[in-house]
Design an enzyme around this catalytic site. Structure first.
Site, mmCIF file in Angstrom:
data_model
loop_
_atom_site.group_PDB
_atom_site.id
_atom_site.type_symbol
_atom_site.label_atom_id
_atom_site.label_comp_id
_atom_site.label_asym_id
_atom_site.label_seq_id
_atom_site.Cartn_x
_atom_site.Cartn_y
_atom_site.Cartn_z
ATOM 1 N N THR A 157 -15.623 -18.325 2.919
ATOM 2 C CA THR A 157 -15.343 -17.502 1.851
ATOM 3 C C THR A 157 -13.998 -17.475 1.242
ATOM 4 O O THR A 157 -13.868 -17.005 0.072
ATOM 5 C CB THR A 157 -15.374 -15.958 2.457
ATOM 6 O OG1 THR A 157 -14.676 -15.552 3.230
ATOM 7 C CG2 THR A 157 -16.971 -15.897 2.908
ATOM 8 N N CYS A 192 -11.661 -5.555 10.935
ATOM 9 C CA CYS A 192 -12.327 -5.661 9.717
ATOM 10 C C CYS A 192 -14.110 -5.528 10.231
ATOM 11 O O CYS A 192 -14.533 -5.995 11.196
ATOM 12 C CB CYS A 192 -12.576 -6.936 9.072
ATOM 13 S SG CYS A 192 -13.470 -7.146 7.414
ATOM 14 N N ARG A 237 -19.247 -8.781 9.087
ATOM 15 C CA ARG A 237 -20.042 -9.455 10.429
ATOM 16 C C ARG A 237 -19.147 -10.504 10.683
ATOM 17 O O ARG A 237 -18.462 -11.363 9.837
ATOM 18 C CB ARG A 237 -21.185 -10.181 9.573
ATOM 19 C CG ARG A 237 -22.022 -10.963 10.761
ATOM 20 C CD ARG A 237 -23.248 -11.700 10.119
ATOM 21 N NE ARG A 237 -23.867 -12.548 10.974
ATOM 22 C CZ ARG A 237 -25.123 -13.019 11.003
ATOM 23 N NH1 ARG A 237 -25.629 -13.113 9.476
ATOM 24 N NH2 ARG A 237 -25.778 -14.046 11.699
ATOM 25 N N ARG A 296 -7.726 -15.395 0.106
ATOM 26 C CA ARG A 296 -7.408 -13.878 -0.602
ATOM 27 C C ARG A 296 -7.673 -12.776 0.166
ATOM 28 O O ARG A 296 -8.739 -12.873 1.308
ATOM 29 C CB ARG A 296 -8.360 -14.144 -1.791
ATOM 30 C CG ARG A 296 -8.261 -15.029 -2.902
ATOM 31 C CD ARG A 296 -9.319 -14.779 -4.085
ATOM 32 N NE ARG A 296 -10.311 -14.546 -3.823
ATOM 33 C CZ ARG A 296 -11.466 -15.459 -3.549
ATOM 34 N NH1 ARG A 296 -11.146 -16.716 -3.500
ATOM 35 N NH2 ARG A 296 -12.724 -15.063 -3.251
ATOM 36 N N CYS A 346 -9.088 -9.618 1.896
ATOM 37 C CA CYS A 346 -10.629 -9.076 2.101
ATOM 38 C C CYS A 346 -10.344 -7.443 1.447
ATOM 39 O O CYS A 346 -9.450 -6.556 1.535
ATOM 40 C CB CYS A 346 -10.736 -8.729 3.497
ATOM 41 S SG CYS A 346 -12.261 -7.788 3.808
ATOM 42 N N CYS A 386 -11.379 -4.742 4.469
ATOM 43 C CA CYS A 386 -10.589 -4.213 5.624
ATOM 44 C C CYS A 386 -9.116 -3.994 5.012
ATOM 45 O O CYS A 386 -8.163 -3.361 5.612
ATOM 46 C CB CYS A 386 -10.587 -5.102 6.683
ATOM 47 S SG CYS A 386 -9.867 -6.646 6.350
ATOM 48 N N TRP A 392 27.123 7.454 23.364
ATOM 49 C CA TRP A 392 25.995 8.158 23.239
ATOM 50 C C TRP A 392 25.557 8.147 22.003
ATOM 51 O O TRP A 392 24.311 8.092 21.491
ATOM 52 C CB TRP A 392 26.281 9.664 23.783
ATOM 53 C CG TRP A 392 24.897 10.545 23.694
ATOM 54 C CD1 TRP A 392 24.121 10.903 24.546
ATOM 55 C CD2 TRP A 392 24.454 11.326 22.469
ATOM 56 N NE1 TRP A 392 23.154 11.547 24.023
ATOM 57 C CE2 TRP A 392 23.380 12.150 22.853
ATOM 58 C CE3 TRP A 392 25.280 11.634 21.008
ATOM 59 C CZ2 TRP A 392 22.731 12.855 21.827
ATOM 60 C CZ3 TRP A 392 24.669 12.316 20.336
ATOM 61 C CH2 TRP A 392 23.187 13.106 20.669
ATOM 62 N N TYR A 449 22.211 6.587 20.225
ATOM 63 C CA TYR A 449 21.139 7.567 19.589
ATOM 64 C C TYR A 449 20.949 6.942 18.157
ATOM 65 O O TYR A 449 19.743 6.888 17.631
ATOM 66 C CB TYR A 449 21.746 8.768 19.539
ATOM 67 C CG TYR A 449 20.620 9.926 19.014
ATOM 68 C CD1 TYR A 449 19.665 10.338 19.844
ATOM 69 C CD2 TYR A 449 20.822 10.560 17.831
ATOM 70 C CE1 TYR A 449 18.718 11.259 19.231
ATOM 71 C CE2 TYR A 449 20.071 11.608 17.283
ATOM 72 C CZ TYR A 449 18.985 11.977 18.069
ATOM 73 O OH TYR A 449 18.110 12.832 17.640
ATOM 74 N N ASP A 507 23.541 10.490 28.354
ATOM 75 C CA ASP A 507 22.793 11.430 27.775
ATOM 76 C C ASP A 507 22.576 12.455 29.251
ATOM 77 O O ASP A 507 21.858 12.071 30.190
ATOM 78 C CB ASP A 507 21.448 11.484 27.180
ATOM 79 C CG ASP A 507 21.052 12.718 26.660
ATOM 80 O OD1 ASP A 507 21.446 13.376 25.454
ATOM 81 O OD2 ASP A 507 20.055 13.317 27.598
#
Length: 481
Positions: free
Chosen positions: A30, A38, A41, A63, A65, A68, A420, A424, A440
């Site tokens: 395809t 997806c 099938r 290309r 789909c 999906c 610290w 973070y 911490d």
């Protein structure tokens, strides 16, 4: 990235969501490429070619789909992203870096020649940086064509194209259809805001993520309304708001974006993904952390816990400095004062959104006494002033424009910025999955240790997910379990 064809084929046969976005499958008969989830099938194994990135599939003539929709797939979040030139480049391209600067400049930011950086990208992804950028723009355009009714010129520029002509030509040559013919009949009314869907790998601990963001944000800048997360956004001179909630029964977040932010969608969407950590691999993270008996019950109680990110690195750093040696409640109160004093008033449909977050440029111009009058010590006010000036001048980048190591090195040169605060900011703004605020007090209390060196030694088994371990420890301590 090396792919195991046998494992990939088993993943598409079972439609395993854990692999969504980690590879794509091209079907030779395809010439279409799909996500592992997806619902079409399953093709025969002999017709399948596996690609680590959508750009590689498109570069081989496949290309996307229409069922999906590869543009919805979660992105790449590698273990060592913070130290990989290729993945740093990928993240910068995803954020629109090549829309505004050339590749030579991007390579200079990383400290390599353009040839070295290009070679690293091709070696990791199998395509050039330009091909990555083109695929990113095309998939964003496809996303907007499918889910909105934005005018073509607006849509093209929002996707990162410099002209409608260039957009039409590249879209038609790559996908075989003119954008107008491709466009769906459903979508938002032209000129209004847009609602887009962003995918993630399940599970997602949404309640904890939303609550953490709101509980540590500035009142009036972000809030929760039922199951939705709301906040104002100021990006590249554009001001607006976003409203986010999970799509019921699907591994998607529905993101409503106000009309004024549409021109900066190409930059905003990657930031939203980082804000909610949507590219994380929760199965891998949870499995690693569960091997430690200390963390196993915490992970079991909150599967799919994400590390909340930041839309703006300076805003997060400001919150971190205000949180030094005070309670979460006290820091949030101070942050709210800054929003009222230096954040511009906002007009939104939501009663809880009143201000835009304070910008570095505005605070950099403030007198030191103004900051002290908000409830700060002179030393902390000076730290914030120095930090704001460094960000406003471009000397300090807290949004991922530099390597994490370089950003943290520059950040910690500011008096008052210690390990610290730096760690973070690394785990939340710079998106280092191994960022670890080892000093911490909450982390030390949660693991029953009293010295940072002991915490560092104990946390070796949590690598490279120490940021996630930290969050589990904080939330476990707060809930008493």
């Amino acid at each position: 990235m090396q792919l195991d064809p046998a494992l990939c084929y088993e993943a598409i046969k079972s439609r395993d969501a854990r692999f969504d976005g980690r590879f794509f499958v091209g079907v030779s008969t395809t010439r279409i490429y799909c996500r592992p989830v997806c619902t079409a099938r399953t093709p025969g194994r002999d017709r399948c070619t596996f690609f680590s990135h959508a750009a590689a599939a498109e570069g081989s003539g496949f290309r996307p789909c229409l069922r999906c929709r590869p543009e919805l797939a979660p992105g790449v979040a590698p273990v060592d992203a913070s130290r990989s030139a290729a993945h740093w480049t990928f993240a910068r391209i995803e954020s629109g870096a090549l829309n505004e600067s050339d590749f030579e400049r991007l390579a200079k930011e990383y400290g390599l020649s353009s040839r070295q950086l290009r070679r690293a990208v091709v070696g990791e992804f199998g395509v050039t940086p330009i091909q990555l950028a083109q695929t990113r723009r095309l998939l964003l355009a496809k996303h907007l064509l499918t889910e909105t009714r934005l005018p073509m010129a607006t849509l093209a520029h929002a996707s990162g194209f410099s002209s409608v002509r260039r957009f039409n030509a590249l879209f038609t040559s790559r996908y075989g259809l003119n954008p107008m013919r491709f466009r769906k009949t459903s979508g938002e009314a032209a000129g209004q805001g847009v609602t887009l869907r962003l995918a993630y790998r399940p599970p997602l601990a949404w309640v904890e993520l939303r609550s953490f963001l709101v509980g540590r944000g500035a009142v009036g800048v972000e809030c929760a309304e039922g199951n939705r997360y709301l906040r104002t956004v100021h990006l590249d001179g554009r001001r607006g708001w976003i409203a986010v909630q999970p799509a019921e029964g699907r591994n998607l977040l529905e993101v409503e974006i106000s009309a004024d932010l549409v021109p900066v969608l190409a930059k905003l969407l990657p930031r939203i993904r980082r804000l909610f950590d949507l590219d994380a691999h929760p199965g891998l993270i949870d499995q690693t952390l569960s091997q430690d008996p200390r963390l196993a019950p915490l992970v079991a109680a909150r599967p799919g816990l994400r590390v909340p990110g930041a839309l703006d690195g300076f805003e997060l750093a400001l919150r971190a400095v205000l949180g030094q040696q005070v309670t979460v409640k006290a820091a949030t109160t101070l942050f709210g004062r800054f929003a009222r004093a230096y954040g511009e008033p906002a007009q939104t449909p939501y009663a809880g959104l009143l201000y835009y977050a304070p910008q570095a440029e505005r605070i950099a111009r403030a007198e030191l006494q103004e900051l002290i009058d908000l409830g700060l010590t002179q030393r902390r006010a000076q730290t914030i002033s120095d930090m704001a000036r460094a960000v406003a001048s471009g000397e300090l980048d807290l949004d991922g424009g530099m390597r994490i190591e370089a950003s943290l090195e520059r950040f910690q040169k500011i008096p008052g910025i210690g390990p610290w605060t730096a760690q973070y900011v690394a785990m939340r703004a710079l998106r280092d999955p191994d960022g670890f605020p080892y000093s911490d007090l909450g982390v030390m209390k949660a693991v029953g240790l009293t010295r940072p060196a002991q915490v560092i030694a104990t946390a070796e088994r949590w690598r490279p997910w120490r940021a996630y371990a930290s969050l589990h420890l904080w939330l476990g301590l707060a809930s008493g379990g």
